[in-house]
Design a protein around this motif. Structure first.
Motif, short mmCIF file in Angstrom:
data_model
loop_
_atom_site.label_atom_id
_atom_site.label_comp_id
_atom_site.label_asym_id
_atom_site.label_seq_id
_atom_site.Cartn_x
_atom_site.Cartn_y
_atom_site.Cartn_z
N THR A 56 39.06 44.53 36.12
CA THR A 56 38.09 44.26 37.18
C THR A 56 37.06 43.19 36.82
N THR A 60 36.29 40.22 39.22
CA THR A 60 35.98 40.51 40.62
C THR A 60 34.85 39.65 41.15
N ASP A 113 43.64 46.48 42.81
CA ASP A 113 43.24 47.18 41.60
C ASP A 113 44.48 47.57 40.79
#
Length: 531
Positions: free
Chosen positions: A93, A96, A380
């Protein structure tokens, strides 16, 4: 404990590791050098330049965790690591915010003509009238894919006083309400948005989802942004719409084939488009982020704490592992096939075990099915650690059934994927404990190895169907590795299952679907998703 850092990662992560362990940084080790030294280390931190092969893992007698400072783990032998009980973690992540902010930058660039005005001024001109922009305030932003990046785009565009609508069939209505945005179908989004931005993974549903037909549905003067996957958007259709003026501006960071060559760049010479060379994750902070995130996960793993970024499972007792380990790839691929067949958002996944599997612990195998079913549709990363929780958050019921009774096959696994529109059924088996086969799809008997790509084509039972399909695939240079034809339950129809080694481009799929007598055409990517 000792940690080896074998690639050039941010010093921030290295410093964090040094607060807990002895850390050695040795860059550019080849396989022989890594094999020679890895035996003294409890943890290994890598990037893409280090290849952690089975030979390396076999020599890593103390190794407990491998940390990949990034997303992809193709350079790590996951199977060998799992067999040794070594946890593999990544940093899924950390890019992001980088991708979110790059999207915002692209939106602003095409709104106020920033690159074009800069180039004009740098060439010695003073031309204000040619670069009059518009305001974002009171415009409608349509977001396709409302995951971790799309949801952040929504917040930022709301701060710009835009109305935000979204299309994502895998996000529950409750999530849209939390974000303060309206959930709409794709046609409504296309017809009502002043700006359209894409943030989806590449799946059966999203491949080519914005083509000439979808662009034609957009309102005049729309602006289009893609910082997701190159094959989601037909850039050649977009270029034509930019030339005609139907699309007022576009910003594109990703392309169907990368690097984008001059010969395949349809935007050359155009002034109403901004393109960048896949820079979505290219920030200093993102690189620091992956280093710190993976260091945090390595520390947690060595402390015996839960690691949500693990891409494999925790160690399994040897007696259970001996029984179930040959099934892992088969289970994950059955999940992949199930989601490709699903006719909408999944409501329930049921896994039925017969024979020897009905007598052992199979929870991790069910998790493998979930991993396969969820990874193709989500941005994800879904792994053996978080797959059950991800399914729960998506309101997908998971059932496990064990039985010694089977109508057809003993020692088989049956995966059922249910949606609001119905249910699909996949039956898989291992022959000789090694050869994975899919033996039934719905009511059809099949016999294929779940590798590469599979075309399922129900069709009218008439001459030359095989010939026409084979000709189109052959002309496109696509090799057929297997083919079966069987009758369906509908009188006068058959189903063809065609295995091919490579992906099939959208233009070839359109030719196949246009064959007279083809009732449907479904391309299933049976490859595992390891990033």
């Amino acid at each position: 404990m000792k940690i080896l850092v074998s690639d050039d990662v941010s010093e921030k992560g290295v410093e964090l590791l040094r607060q807990h362990y002895d850390v050695d940084v040795k860059i550019n080790l080849d396989e022989d050098a890594l094999v020679a030294c890895i035996g003294e280390y409890d943890g290994l931190v890598t990037r893409s330049m280090t290849h952690v092969t089975k030979r390396v893992i076999d020599a890593a007698v103390k190794l407990k965790v491998i940390g990949r400072a990034g997303v992809g783990v193709d350079s790590i032998d996951l199977k060998a690591a799992t067999e040794r009980g070594i946890i593999v973690v990544n940093a899924p992540t950390s890019n992001t915010i980088a991708a979110t902010e790059h999207t915002v930058a692209m939106i602003m660039a095409i709104t106020r003509h920033v690159p074009q005005a800069h180039n004009s001024l740098m060439s010695g001109e003073w031309d204000r009238s040619s670069f009059t922009g518009i305001q974002l305030q009171n415009k409608t932003m349509g977001i396709i894919g409302v995951g971790r990046i799309g949801s952040r785009i929504a917040k930022r565009m709301q701060a710009m006083e835009m109305k935000v609508i979204g299309y994502d069939p895998y996000i529950p209505e409750e999530r849209f309400k939390q974000l303060g945005m309206e959930s709409v179908d794709l046609d409504t989004l296309l017809q009502n948005s002043d700006y359209i931005t894409m943030h989806t993974p590449l799946t059966k549903e999203t491949r080519g989802m914005i083509s000439a037909d979808e662009i034609a549905k957009m309102k005049e003067g729309v602006r289009v942004i893609n910082v997701s996957r190159g094959k989601v958007l037909d850039i050649f259709a977009l270029a034509e719409a930019l030339k005609s003026g139907h699309v007022a501006g576009a910003a594109v960071d990703v392309f169907p084939e990368e690097p984008l060559t001059k010969e395949k760049n349809p935007f050359l010479g155009m002034t109403n488009v901004v393109i960048t060379p896949h820079l979505g994750a290219s920030t200093i902070e993102a690189q620091i982020g992956v280093s710190v995130d993976v260091a945090t996960s390595v520390i947690a793993a060595l402390n015996g704490e839960p690691v949500t970024s693990a891409v494999n499972m925790a160690p399994i007792p040897a007696n259970i592992y001996t029984t179930i380990h040959p099934y892992f790839d088969l289970m994950e691929k059955m999940g992949i096939i199930g989601v490709y067949l699903a006719d909408g958002p999944m409501k329930e996944i049921s896994v039925e075990y017969t024979g020897e599997l009905a007598e052992t612990e199979t929870g991790i195998l069910t998790t493998a099915v979930l991993k396969g079913a969820l990874n193709p549709i989500l941005q994800d990363t879904v792994n053996f650690v978080n797959a059950p929780e991800v399914a729960k958050s998506r309101h997908i019921a998971v059932k496990e059934v064990k039985s010694q009774d089977s109508d057809t096959f003993l020692d088989a696994v049956t995966v059922k994927v249910a949606t609001d529109k119905g249910q699909h059924r996949i039956v898989g088996m291992l022959f000789n404990k090694t050869e994975a086969k899919i033996v039934e799809i719905d009511e059809y008997r099949v016999d294929f190895t779940p590798e590469g790509y599979l075309l399922l084509a129900p069709h009218v039972d008439q001459p030359n169907m095989i010939g026409q399909i084979s000709t189109i695939l052959g002309q496109a240079g696509i090799n057929i590795t297997g083919m079966q034809v069987g009758k369906t339950t509908t009188t006068g129809t058959n189903i063809m299952a065609i295995a091919v080694r490579d992906d099939i481009p959208n233009d070839v799929m359109l030719k196949l679907k246009a064959i007279d007598g083809i009732l449907d055409m479904n391309l299933i990517n049976c490859n595992l998703h390891n990033d």
